[in-house]
Write a protein that holds these residues in place. Structure first.
Motif, PDB file in Angstrom:
ATOM      1  N   PRO A  48       0.880  -1.126   0.014  1.00 22.95           N
ATOM      2  CA  PRO A  48       0.246  -0.196   0.004  1.00 22.95           C
ATOM      3  C   PRO A  48       0.743   1.033  -0.279  1.00 22.95           C
ATOM      4  CG  PRO A  48      -0.982  -1.638   1.438  1.00 22.95           C
ATOM      5  CD  PRO A  48       0.477  -2.105   1.045  1.00 22.95           C
ATOM      6  N   GLY A  49       0.477   2.096  -1.088  1.00 24.16           N
ATOM      7  CA  GLY A  49       1.323   3.596  -1.017  1.00 24.16           C
ATOM      8  C   GLY A  49       2.533   3.326  -1.653  1.00 24.16           C
ATOM      9  N   LYS A  50       2.927   2.146  -2.043  1.00 26.42           N
ATOM     10  CA  LYS A  50       4.265   2.182  -2.764  1.00 26.42           C
ATOM     11  C   LYS A  50       4.176   1.814  -4.026  1.00 26.42           C
ATOM     12  CE  LYS A  50       7.069   0.948   1.597  1.00 26.42           C
ATOM     13  NZ  LYS A  50       7.584  -0.119   2.143  1.00 26.42           N
ATOM     14  N   GLN A  51       5.446   1.601  -4.982  1.00 23.79           N
ATOM     15  CA  GLN A  51       5.446   1.431  -6.223  1.00 23.79           C
ATOM     16  C   GLN A  51       5.522  -0.126  -6.384  1.00 23.79           C
ATOM     17  OE1 GLN A  51       8.520   3.473  -7.926  1.00 23.79           O
ATOM     18  NE2 GLN A  51       7.037   5.012  -9.080  1.00 23.79           N
ATOM     19  N   ARG A  52       4.988  -0.810  -7.561  1.00 25.89           N
ATOM     20  CA  ARG A  52       5.290  -2.151  -7.620  1.00 25.89           C
ATOM     21  C   ARG A  52       6.720  -2.391  -7.690  1.00 25.89           C
ATOM     22  NH1 ARG A  52       0.993  -5.330 -11.739  1.00 25.89           N
ATOM     23  NH2 ARG A  52      -0.246  -3.983 -10.178  1.00 25.89           N
ATOM     24  N   GLU A  53       7.189  -3.631  -7.217  1.00 24.49           N
ATOM     25  CA  GLU A  53       8.641  -3.823  -7.331  1.00 24.49           C
ATOM     26  C   GLU A  53       8.899  -5.332  -7.743  1.00 24.49           C
ATOM     27  OE1 GLU A  53      10.712  -3.352  -3.657  1.00 24.49           O
ATOM     28  OE2 GLU A  53       9.374  -4.872  -2.565  1.00 24.49           O
ATOM     29  N   LEU A  54      10.033  -5.468  -8.340  1.00 27.90           N
ATOM     30  CA  LEU A  54      10.462  -6.764  -8.769  1.00 27.90           C
ATOM     31  C   LEU A  54      10.900  -7.565  -7.611  1.00 27.90           C
ATOM     32  CD1 LEU A  54      11.075  -8.905 -10.986  1.00 27.90           C
ATOM     33  CD2 LEU A  54      13.227  -7.702 -11.180  1.00 27.90           C
ATOM     34  N   VAL A  55      10.583  -8.947  -7.474  1.00 26.87           N
ATOM     35  CA  VAL A  55      10.818  -9.730  -6.362  1.00 26.87           C
ATOM     36  C   VAL A  55      11.824 -10.770  -6.756  1.00 26.87           C
ATOM     37  CG1 VAL A  55      10.087 -11.212  -4.715  1.00 26.87           C
ATOM     38  CG2 VAL A  55       8.503  -9.468  -5.236  1.00 26.87           C
ATOM     39  N   ALA A  56      11.330 -11.251  -7.945  1.00 27.32           N
ATOM     40  CA  ALA A  56      12.166 -12.532  -8.410  1.00 27.32           C
ATOM     41  C   ALA A  56      11.768 -12.829  -9.911  1.00 27.32           C
ATOM     42  CB  ALA A  56      12.107 -13.705  -7.499  1.00 27.32           C
ATOM     43  N   HIS A  57      12.860 -13.042 -10.526  1.00 27.35           N
ATOM     44  CA  HIS A  57      12.708 -13.460 -12.162  1.00 27.35           C
ATOM     45  C   HIS A  57      13.555 -14.742 -12.283  1.00 27.35           C
ATOM     46  CE1 HIS A  57      14.432 -13.161 -16.030  1.00 27.35           C
ATOM     47  NE2 HIS A  57      13.367 -12.379 -16.553  1.00 27.35           N
ATOM     48  N   ILE A  58      12.720 -15.515 -13.174  1.00 29.33           N
ATOM     49  CA  ILE A  58      13.292 -16.826 -13.889  1.00 29.33           C
ATOM     50  C   ILE A  58      13.198 -16.583 -15.361  1.00 29.33           C
ATOM     51  CG2 ILE A  58      11.252 -18.139 -13.658  1.00 29.33           C
ATOM     52  CD1 ILE A  58      12.893 -20.511 -12.877  1.00 29.33           C
ATOM     53  N   SER A  59      14.489 -16.882 -16.072  1.00 31.18           N
ATOM     54  CA  SER A  59      14.495 -16.961 -17.514  1.00 31.18           C
ATOM     55  C   SER A  59      14.013 -18.263 -18.232  1.00 31.18           C
ATOM     56  CB  SER A  59      16.016 -16.639 -17.908  1.00 31.18           C
ATOM     57  OG  SER A  59      16.918 -17.771 -17.480  1.00 31.18           O
ATOM     58  N   ARG A  60      14.134 -18.252 -19.506  1.00 33.19           N
ATOM     59  CA  ARG A  60      13.445 -19.373 -20.018  1.00 33.19           C
ATOM     60  C   ARG A  60      14.370 -20.640 -19.574  1.00 33.19           C
ATOM     61  NH1 ARG A  60      13.453 -18.501 -26.313  1.00 33.19           N
ATOM     62  NH2 ARG A  60      15.405 -17.731 -25.792  1.00 33.19           N
TER      63      ARG A  60
END
Length: 115
Positions: free
Chosen positions: A41-53
């Motif tokens: 709430p009140g914050k920007q969306r942020e990347l938590v984790a990413h997995i490539s192909r």
């Protein structure tokens, strides 16, 4: 029709664990990079984790060592195992599928960490 459906959110005490799941349909899942984002709430969306192909993973510094992203191409699923949860992990968690600059989002699942 592309659909990403998240599940597994809920209320958990600090120090607890949750496993989020994202079911993908309408895409050739194996050629997409997948990621988990969150928005408090009140914050920007942020990347938590990413997995490539090819299964290469990256994490936000705030979750390294606590969260694990994985994918099952046979089931068109991506997961986020969250351990040692903290109150600051409270947010709506979103699944994203990305390829060639085009992103698809799920509807989100709420995670609340509170005693």
């Amino acid at each position: 029709q592309v659909q990403l459906v998240e599940s597994g959110g809920g209320l958990v005490q600090p120090g607890g664990s949750l496993r989020l799941s994202c079911a993908a349909s309408g895409i050739m899942f194996s050629i997409y990079a997948m990621a988990w984002y969150r928005q408090a709430p009140g914050k920007q969306r942020e990347l938590v984790a990413h997995i490539s192909r090819d299964g290469t993973t990256t994490y936000a510094d705030s979750v390294k060592g606590r969260f694990t992203i994985s994918r099952d191409n046979a089931k068109n699923m991506v997961y986020l195992q969250m351990n040692s949860l903290k109150p600051e992990d409270t947010a709506v968690y979103y699944c994203l599928a990305g390829r060639l600059g085009v992103s698809r989002w799920g509807q989100g699942t709420q995670v609340t960490v509170s005693s």
